[in-house]
Scaffold this motif. Structure first.
Motif, PDB file in Angstrom:
ATOM      1  N   LYS A 132       0.829  -1.204   0.000  1.00 57.49           N
ATOM      2  CA  LYS A 132       0.000   0.000   0.000  1.00 57.49           C
ATOM      3  C   LYS A 132       0.869   1.261   0.000  1.00 57.49           C
ATOM      4  O   LYS A 132       0.466   2.293  -0.535  1.00 57.49           O
ATOM      5  CB  LYS A 132      -0.947   0.003   1.204  1.00 57.49           C
ATOM      6  CG  LYS A 132      -1.973   1.115   1.143  1.00 57.49           C
ATOM      7  CD  LYS A 132      -3.030   0.969   2.228  1.00 57.49           C
ATOM      8  CE  LYS A 132      -4.045   2.104   2.115  1.00 57.49           C
ATOM      9  NZ  LYS A 132      -5.096   1.980   3.132  1.00 57.49           N
ATOM     10  N   ALA A 133       2.060   1.169   0.571  1.00 57.58           N
ATOM     11  CA  ALA A 133       2.992   2.302   0.602  1.00 57.58           C
ATOM     12  C   ALA A 133       3.798   2.423  -0.693  1.00 57.58           C
ATOM     13  O   ALA A 133       4.695   3.263  -0.801  1.00 57.58           O
ATOM     14  CB  ALA A 133       3.936   2.180   1.798  1.00 57.58           C
ATOM     15  N   GLY A 134       3.490   1.588  -1.689  1.00 60.81           N
ATOM     16  CA  GLY A 134       4.131   1.707  -2.995  1.00 60.81           C
ATOM     17  C   GLY A 134       5.351   0.835  -3.214  1.00 60.81           C
ATOM     18  O   GLY A 134       6.063   0.991  -4.202  1.00 60.81           O
ATOM     19  N   PHE A 135       5.603  -0.100  -2.315  1.00 60.23           N
ATOM     20  CA  PHE A 135       6.728  -1.020  -2.491  1.00 60.23           C
ATOM     21  C   PHE A 135       6.290  -2.149  -3.413  1.00 60.23           C
ATOM     22  O   PHE A 135       5.154  -2.608  -3.357  1.00 60.23           O
ATOM     23  CB  PHE A 135       7.178  -1.595  -1.145  1.00 60.23           C
ATOM     24  CG  PHE A 135       8.042  -0.677  -0.339  1.00 60.23           C
ATOM     25  CD1 PHE A 135       9.388  -0.954  -0.153  1.00 60.23           C
ATOM     26  CD2 PHE A 135       7.523   0.471   0.244  1.00 60.23           C
ATOM     27  CE1 PHE A 135      10.193  -0.107   0.595  1.00 60.23           C
ATOM     28  CE2 PHE A 135       8.317   1.325   0.991  1.00 60.23           C
ATOM     29  CZ  PHE A 135       9.655   1.037   1.167  1.00 60.23           C
ATOM     30  N   LEU A 136       7.211  -2.602  -4.250  1.00 57.19           N
ATOM     31  CA  LEU A 136       6.934  -3.670  -5.208  1.00 57.19           C
ATOM     32  C   LEU A 136       7.693  -4.931  -4.817  1.00 57.19           C
ATOM     33  O   LEU A 136       8.850  -4.878  -4.392  1.00 57.19           O
ATOM     34  CB  LEU A 136       7.352  -3.245  -6.614  1.00 57.19           C
ATOM     35  CG  LEU A 136       6.653  -2.005  -7.176  1.00 57.19           C
ATOM     36  CD1 LEU A 136       7.250  -1.631  -8.519  1.00 57.19           C
ATOM     37  CD2 LEU A 136       5.157  -2.228  -7.276  1.00 57.19           C
ATOM     38  N   TYR A 137       7.038  -6.058  -4.996  1.00 55.20           N
ATOM     39  CA  TYR A 137       7.650  -7.350  -4.726  1.00 55.20           C
ATOM     40  C   TYR A 137       8.743  -7.613  -5.761  1.00 55.20           C
ATOM     41  O   TYR A 137       8.506  -7.529  -6.955  1.00 55.20           O
ATOM     42  CB  TYR A 137       6.593  -8.454  -4.779  1.00 55.20           C
ATOM     43  CG  TYR A 137       7.151  -9.839  -4.596  1.00 55.20           C
ATOM     44  CD1 TYR A 137       7.581 -10.280  -3.356  1.00 55.20           C
ATOM     45  CD2 TYR A 137       7.248 -10.710  -5.683  1.00 55.20           C
ATOM     46  CE1 TYR A 137       8.083 -11.557  -3.187  1.00 55.20           C
ATOM     47  CE2 TYR A 137       7.749 -11.991  -5.521  1.00 55.20           C
ATOM     48  CZ  TYR A 137       8.165 -12.406  -4.271  1.00 55.20           C
ATOM     49  OH  TYR A 137       8.673 -13.679  -4.108  1.00 55.20           O
ATOM     50  N   ILE A 138       9.939  -7.926  -5.297  1.00 55.74           N
ATOM     51  CA  ILE A 138      11.083  -8.180  -6.180  1.00 55.74           C
ATOM     52  C   ILE A 138      11.345  -9.675  -6.301  1.00 55.74           C
ATOM     53  O   ILE A 138      11.704 -10.170  -7.350  1.00 55.74           O
ATOM     54  CB  ILE A 138      12.351  -7.462  -5.658  1.00 55.74           C
ATOM     55  CG1 ILE A 138      12.107  -5.952  -5.521  1.00 55.74           C
ATOM     56  CG2 ILE A 138      13.547  -7.759  -6.539  1.00 55.74           C
ATOM     57  CD1 ILE A 138      11.713  -5.254  -6.804  1.00 55.74           C
ATOM     58  N   GLY A 139      11.173 -10.407  -5.220  1.00 52.11           N
ATOM     59  CA  GLY A 139      11.420 -11.839  -5.236  1.00 52.11           C
ATOM     60  C   GLY A 139      11.813 -12.336  -3.857  1.00 52.11           C
ATOM     61  O   GLY A 139      11.774 -11.593  -2.882  1.00 52.11           O
ATOM     62  N   LEU A 140      12.205 -13.585  -3.808  1.00 58.04           N
ATOM     63  CA  LEU A 140      12.628 -14.188  -2.550  1.00 58.04           C
ATOM     64  C   LEU A 140      14.139 -14.055  -2.411  1.00 58.04           C
ATOM     65  O   LEU A 140      14.872 -14.087  -3.395  1.00 58.04           O
ATOM     66  CB  LEU A 140      12.227 -15.662  -2.504  1.00 58.04           C
ATOM     67  CG  LEU A 140      10.734 -15.943  -2.548  1.00 58.04           C
ATOM     68  CD1 LEU A 140      10.487 -17.448  -2.614  1.00 58.04           C
ATOM     69  CD2 LEU A 140      10.025 -15.329  -1.353  1.00 58.04           C
ATOM     70  N   GLU A 141      14.587 -13.909  -1.181  1.00 57.54           N
ATOM     71  CA  GLU A 141      16.015 -13.786  -0.925  1.00 57.54           C
ATOM     72  C   GLU A 141      16.346 -14.457   0.402  1.00 57.54           C
ATOM     73  O   GLU A 141      15.586 -14.349   1.366  1.00 57.54           O
ATOM     74  CB  GLU A 141      16.408 -12.304  -0.885  1.00 57.54           C
ATOM     75  CG  GLU A 141      17.902 -12.089  -0.855  1.00 57.54           C
ATOM     76  CD  GLU A 141      18.297 -10.656  -1.151  1.00 57.54           C
ATOM     77  OE1 GLU A 141      19.266 -10.188  -0.534  1.00 57.54           O
ATOM     78  OE2 GLU A 141      17.658 -10.016  -1.998  1.00 57.54           O
ATOM     79  N   ASP A 142      17.473 -15.139   0.442  1.00 60.13           N
ATOM     80  CA  ASP A 142      17.934 -15.781   1.658  1.00 60.13           C
ATOM     81  C   ASP A 142      18.715 -14.768   2.497  1.00 60.13           C
ATOM     82  O   ASP A 142      19.691 -14.187   2.019  1.00 60.13           O
ATOM     83  CB  ASP A 142      18.826 -16.983   1.322  1.00 60.13           C
ATOM     84  CG  ASP A 142      19.231 -17.724   2.565  1.00 60.13           C
ATOM     85  OD1 ASP A 142      18.362 -18.364   3.184  1.00 60.13           O
ATOM     86  OD2 ASP A 142      20.420 -17.639   2.940  1.00 60.13           O
ATOM     87  N   VAL A 143      18.245 -14.538   3.728  1.00 59.14           N
ATOM     88  CA  VAL A 143      18.920 -13.630   4.658  1.00 59.14           C
ATOM     89  C   VAL A 143      19.133 -14.393   5.961  1.00 59.14           C
ATOM     90  O   VAL A 143      18.171 -14.809   6.607  1.00 59.14           O
ATOM     91  CB  VAL A 143      18.088 -12.351   4.919  1.00 59.14           C
ATOM     92  CG1 VAL A 143      18.796 -11.442   5.912  1.00 59.14           C
ATOM     93  CG2 VAL A 143      17.803 -11.616   3.616  1.00 59.14           C
ATOM     94  N   ASN A 144      20.384 -14.595   6.314  1.00 62.34           N
ATOM     95  CA  ASN A 144      20.723 -15.321   7.547  1.00 62.34           C
ATOM     96  C   ASN A 144      20.032 -16.684   7.627  1.00 62.34           C
ATOM     97  O   ASN A 144      19.553 -17.087   8.683  1.00 62.34           O
ATOM     98  CB  ASN A 144      20.391 -14.489   8.787  1.00 62.34           C
ATOM     99  CG  ASN A 144      21.191 -13.218   8.870  1.00 62.34           C
ATOM    100  OD1 ASN A 144      22.306 -13.138   8.361  1.00 62.34           O
ATOM    101  ND2 ASN A 144      20.626 -12.209   9.496  1.00 62.34           N
ATOM    102  N   GLY A 145      19.935 -17.375   6.498  1.00 55.48           N
ATOM    103  CA  GLY A 145      19.349 -18.704   6.482  1.00 55.48           C
ATOM    104  C   GLY A 145      17.829 -18.727   6.455  1.00 55.48           C
ATOM    105  O   GLY A 145      17.227 -19.791   6.564  1.00 55.48           O
TER     106      GLY A 145
END
Length: 158
Positions: A132-145
């Motif tokens: 709703k704040a205008g952010f777009l989904y980019i994809g999945l990412e592994d962060v710290n497992g």
């Protein structure tokens, strides 16, 4: 319309930020879900409160603590995370906090190009707020497992 105010966090906010950081839902949705020890929090907050790579905002409503927004700044890109106090969740203000804090960041730090958010896939409320704040989904990412959804918002240049 709810009038929220934003200001940079200072050492007087240590206890409010600590209490919020250790709330059950905040810990569940955090990349690091373990409880935070107070002494570690104080050392961390003292260290980053003077670090130009971070901007921590306190969100208030009529002088009362609503939550916090943290930006980790890396040149022209920032990563955003936020937490709202239990009393202010479910009110539909998450998107407003995100939008207004991004505007605050842009005014404070010239030359920002984009803002990134990493969200746990089951945190539907956060996903909806960021969208709703205008952010777009980019994809999945592994962060710290942990596999997280990556959202981004490009900063428009005038």
């Amino acid at each position: 319309m709810i009038e929220l105010t934003y200001r940079q966090a200072d050492l007087g906010d240590t206890d409010d930020l600590y209490r919020l950081s250790n709330e059950k839902l905040v810990r569940i949705n955090s990349i690091h879900p373990e409880n935070i020890i107070y002494e570690d929090h104080v050392k961390w907050f003292q260290r980053i409160s003077s670090d130009e790579k971070y901007l921590i905002l306190v969100v208030e409503l009529a002088g009362s603590f609503v939550g916090q927004v943290k930006f980790k700044i890396d040149n022209s890109r920032a990563t955003i995370s936020l937490s709202l106090d239990t009393l202010h969740r479910g009110m539909g203000i998450g998107w407003k906090v995100i939008s207004e804090s991004v505007e605050y960041l842009i005014k404070m730090k010239k030359g920002m190009s984009d803002i990134i958010a990493f969200i746990k896939n089951d945190n539907i409320a956060s996903i909806r707020s960021f969208e709703k704040a205008g952010f777009l989904y980019i994809g999945l990412e592994d962060v710290n497992g942990i596999t997280l959804s990556r959202y981004a918002k490009a900063i428009e240049r005038l």
